[in-house]
Scaffold this active site. Structure first.
Site, PDB file in Angstrom:
ATOM      1  N   ASP A 206       0.807  -1.213   0.000  1.00  0.00           N
ATOM      2  CA  ASP A 206       0.000   0.000   0.000  1.00  0.00           C
ATOM      3  C   ASP A 206       0.848   1.275   0.000  1.00  0.00           C
ATOM      4  O   ASP A 206       0.665   2.156   0.831  1.00  0.00           O
ATOM      5  CB  ASP A 206      -0.917  -0.066   1.244  1.00  0.00           C
ATOM      6  CG  ASP A 206      -1.872   1.092   1.338  1.00  0.00           C
ATOM      7  OD1 ASP A 206      -2.381   1.516   0.291  1.00  0.00           O
ATOM      8  OD2 ASP A 206      -2.094   1.583   2.463  1.00  0.00           O
ATOM      9  N   GLU A 456       3.525  -7.977   7.154  1.00  0.00           N
ATOM     10  CA  GLU A 456       2.330  -8.679   6.698  1.00  0.00           C
ATOM     11  C   GLU A 456       2.614  -9.776   5.681  1.00  0.00           C
ATOM     12  O   GLU A 456       1.976  -9.848   4.620  1.00  0.00           O
ATOM     13  CB  GLU A 456       1.281  -7.688   6.184  1.00  0.00           C
ATOM     14  CG  GLU A 456       0.889  -6.708   7.273  1.00  0.00           C
ATOM     15  CD  GLU A 456      -0.415  -5.961   7.031  1.00  0.00           C
ATOM     16  OE1 GLU A 456      -1.006  -6.124   5.954  1.00  0.00           O
ATOM     17  OE2 GLU A 456      -0.823  -5.221   7.945  1.00  0.00           O
ATOM     18  N   TYR A 509      -6.853  -3.129  12.067  1.00  0.00           N
ATOM     19  CA  TYR A 509      -7.595  -1.878  11.852  1.00  0.00           C
ATOM     20  C   TYR A 509      -9.050  -2.005  12.299  1.00  0.00           C
ATOM     21  O   TYR A 509      -9.958  -1.989  11.482  1.00  0.00           O
ATOM     22  CB  TYR A 509      -7.477  -1.473  10.379  1.00  0.00           C
ATOM     23  CG  TYR A 509      -6.075  -1.005  10.076  1.00  0.00           C
ATOM     24  CD1 TYR A 509      -5.725   0.320  10.217  1.00  0.00           C
ATOM     25  CD2 TYR A 509      -5.089  -1.919   9.719  1.00  0.00           C
ATOM     26  CE1 TYR A 509      -4.424   0.754   9.996  1.00  0.00           C
ATOM     27  CE2 TYR A 509      -3.784  -1.500   9.490  1.00  0.00           C
ATOM     28  CZ  TYR A 509      -3.467  -0.161   9.633  1.00  0.00           C
ATOM     29  OH  TYR A 509      -2.176   0.255   9.419  1.00  0.00           O
ATOM     30  N   GLU A 545       0.500  -1.603  14.113  1.00  0.00           N
ATOM     31  CA  GLU A 545      -0.287  -0.705  13.262  1.00  0.00           C
ATOM     32  C   GLU A 545      -1.727  -0.679  13.751  1.00  0.00           C
ATOM     33  O   GLU A 545      -2.318  -1.728  14.017  1.00  0.00           O
ATOM     34  CB  GLU A 545      -0.307  -1.177  11.794  1.00  0.00           C
ATOM     35  CG  GLU A 545       0.980  -0.985  11.050  1.00  0.00           C
ATOM     36  CD  GLU A 545       0.885  -1.396   9.582  1.00  0.00           C
ATOM     37  OE1 GLU A 545      -0.230  -1.419   9.022  1.00  0.00           O
ATOM     38  OE2 GLU A 545       1.940  -1.699   9.001  1.00  0.00           O
TER      39      GLU A 545
END
Ligand code: GCB
Length: 666
Positions: A206, A456, A509, A545
């Protein structure tokens, strides 16, 4: 289940396991040299930064320049050139979409003079801070070096390729194509468009695949026999009063090959104030140690009133009869690291990380080194009270590592492996090579407290276990003084890599990618997930994160996704979880995603890029920055008794102690 089917299933499982084991733990080439270029009595350094000439190759014909020998003469003789700054990513410099989204090769060249004096009694080296992704370099038309992997330096000797007291030409071809065996991985495909077909680079990570000569290009001289490598390891006595600097030096040059023990080094360690505090003369193996009484240890920012304390180590290389050959100086911070299954300690004191995932990213220059931006970023880190960041998702500039040393900012140093999947032998070898280059480059930085071996990775896949066992153990074999982590996003129950790590980092998230907008579905989920990770592996856990995209200037009350209010409230819900977790000793840190807004590939989920920054891309605070600042300083106050900045709380009203907000509240 019938027996035949059962046997078939068993056979299939065995075959899969065998396939997983087919990944071999091969040796990889190791880096030599690469000390950061520094001037001294015996060395000169010259930057080749500035405006270079630039050509974008035809995407359909990426090897044309090689076939037609564009490196044999000025690029402008082969193709029309445009001016291109170095260092910088090339993508956003012009107004052309074709250059921004270009896939494949581009060319750079420039001229430079080499002084006549450099041609005598010394050697000359060419060093690139980083070129993304693959670089091919020629000097005066002759091949000098080739390097694959962004974000890491490479160098070669060019003594024999240069013209002294005359003009020279350097030509660089850079290829940004990412495929399944590059680090990071990508895919190239041909897709029909209105003109026929076009080449598309896709990737799952990303951030925008910025490319070009991203960091400085240096020419530097060394004596014929010179200090090629220095490795430092430090230690402190139990009461932190006496420090030890263990050093080992490698020499390059003919004198080193003589087996007559004539080479030795003299080392002098100076305090920040310039006072000589220790000295030593090496043995003939160029190994040894220095002892520092009343040492000033290196401490992280806000953990001590004088953080980031650095000594200067002066190394002088001598041949027999006191003949001085070479001088190299580097900064040294003395500190110890230790860890167990509940904590991470620096100088014997438990650390709680409060920081950021970041990116090297800015408008116009992309990932190009920019000293003004870097300095601003460190000022913001200190303003907000952070003590750490992760170099997500690749190694950052050497200049920023030096800044981190000086300011006491702890670094989780990440290699360029992101979203790694389809584990295969070529990928494994390159992944290990990226870590070898990273550890080699950064091993002497006191700010580097942990290695992150991936972000990740798809660690639920079958051969992730073997693959990460090899990667983690390889990293440990390079440096056993720092713990190893990886930022993992698969659910803990599916993960196969965590058992090979020392510290577990996870990314999640809540209220954004899952249960969007639900502020009531954050706190308990974060507590549960962190607890599950700790339960599975019995290791310290970091939330690496969390966050929410936030459009600067969008205000909505009650809070609503993308608004500044929502970001602040998402943070606050996480803070509750972190405080509950902190009471469990194994939860050792919180890292917001992200420090600043950054550019990504085009997508309908990204409005001009990823907006999860606490700061805008222009490095101005969003509302949540002020909240985060109050928390980070509150934590510093509670844990390390740091002083609070006088402007941390804004005066509201003199209405009695019940609504007073000042340091006594913390
Ligand atoms: C992640 C990635 C990071 C992304 C972030 C996001 O999990 O590690 O690279 O930018 O999520 O904002 O989606």
């Amino acid at each position: 289940m019938p027996l035949s089917l059962f046997l078939l299933v068993i056979g299939f499982c065995i075959l899969n396991i065998t396939l997983a084991l087919i990944i071999l733990n091969k040796d990889i080439e190791t880096t030599r040299g690469m000390l950061y270029p520094r001037e001294s009595e015996t060395r000169e350094v010259r930057a080749l930064d500035g405006i270079w000439n630039f050509v974008r190759s035809d995407e359909a014909n990426p090897t044309q320049g090689i076939r037609d020998g564009w490196f044999n003469d000025d690029l402008s003789k082969s193709m029309p050139t445009i001016p291109m700054p170095v260092p910088a990513s090339y993508n956003d410099i012009t107004t052309e979409q074709a250059l921004r989204d270009h896939v494949g090769t581009v060319w750079y060249d420039r001229k430079f003079f080499v002084p006549r004096s450099w041609g005598q009694h010394q050697r000359v080296w060419l060093r690139f801070g980083s070129v993304h992704y693959e670089a091919f370099v020629w000097i005066n038309g002759q091949s000098a070096i080739k390097h694959e992997m962004g974000h890491l330096p490479f160098e070669t000797e060019v003594t024999h390729l240069l013209k002294y007291g005359a003009e020279n030409r350097i030509t660089v071809m850079c290829d940004n194509a990412l495929i399944q065996t590059t680090v990071p991985q990508g895919k190239i495909s041909e897709v029909a468009n209105d003109q026929g077909v076009t080449i598309i680079q896709s990737y799952t990570f990303d951030f925008f695949n910025y490319a070009g000569i991203h960091r400085s290009v240096h020419l530097y001289t060394t004596p014929k026999t010179f200090i090629e490598e220095v490795e430092i390891k430090t230690n402190l006595s139990e009461d932190n009063s006496v420090g030890t600097v263990n050093y080992s030096i490698a020499v390059n040059g003919t004198a080193a090959n003589e087996a007559d023990n004539t080479l030795y080094a003299r080392l002098q360690l100076y305090s920040r104030e310039g006072i000589l505090v220790a000295n030593a003369t090496s043995d003939s193996k160029l190994l040894g140690s220095l002892k520092v009484e009343n040492v000033k240890p290196w401490w992280p920012y806000l953990m001590h009133p004088d953080p980031g304390y650095l000594y200067e180590l002066e190394i002088k290389l001598y041949a027999a009869k006191e003949q001085l050959l070479d001088v190299y100086r580097l900064s040294v911070g003395l500190r110890t690291l230790s860890w167990n299954n509940t904590s991470f300690l620096i100088n014997g004191k438990p650390v709680y990380f409060r920081g950021f995932g970041r990116h090297e990213d800015a408008d116009v220059r992309g990932k190009g080194l920019d000293n003004a931006l870097m300095t601003r970023d460190f000022n913001l880190l200190k303003w907000i009270g952070a003590n750490a960041y992760r170099t997500s998702h690749y190694p950052y500039s050497e200049e920023s590592m030096q800044f981190a040393d000086q300011h006491g900012i702890m670094i989780i140093d990440e290699c360029p492996s992101v979203d790694t999947e389809n584990f295969n032998q070529v990928l494994l070898d390159k992944h290990k090579s990226s870590l070898e280059q990273l550890v080699h480059r950064d091993r002497n930085h006191p700010s580097v407290v942990m290695w992150s071996i991936a972000n990740e990775p798809r660690t639920g896949q079958l051969n992730a276990d073997t693959y990460f066992q090899f990667v983690a153990n390889f990293t440990r074999s390079l440096d056993s003084t720092r713990p190893i982590t990886a930022a993992i996003a698969v659910p803990s129950k599916d993960d196969k890599a965590g058992r090979h790590l020392d510290i577990i980092s996870f990314n999640r998230y809540n209220a954004w990618y899952s249960n969007t907008g639900r502020l009531d579905m954050v706190t308990q989920r974060v507590i549960n997930e962190a607890t599950a990770w700790n339960y599975k592996y019995d290791k310290p856990v970091i939330m690496a994160e969390y966050g929410a995209d936030t459009l600067e200037g969008l205000h909505l009350q009650p809070s609503y996704v993308w608004s500044e209010e929502f970001q602040a409230e998402v943070f606050s819900q996480h803070f509750k979880a972190f405080d509950a977790l902190r009471r469990q000793k194994w939860f050792i840190g919180e890292f917001v995603w992200n420090f600043a807004d950054f550019k990504t590939a085009q997508s309908y989920t990204r409005v001009g890029g990823n907006k999860k920054g606490v700061f805008t891309r222009a490095r101005q605070p969003k509302a949540a920055a002020h909240l985060l600042r109050q928390r980070y300083f509150a934590l510093g106050r509670e844990m390390d008794k740091c002083n609070l900045p006088s402007d941390l709380f804004t005066y509201i009203a003199d209405v009695g102690s019940n609504v007073q907000h000042d340091s006594s509240d913390l």
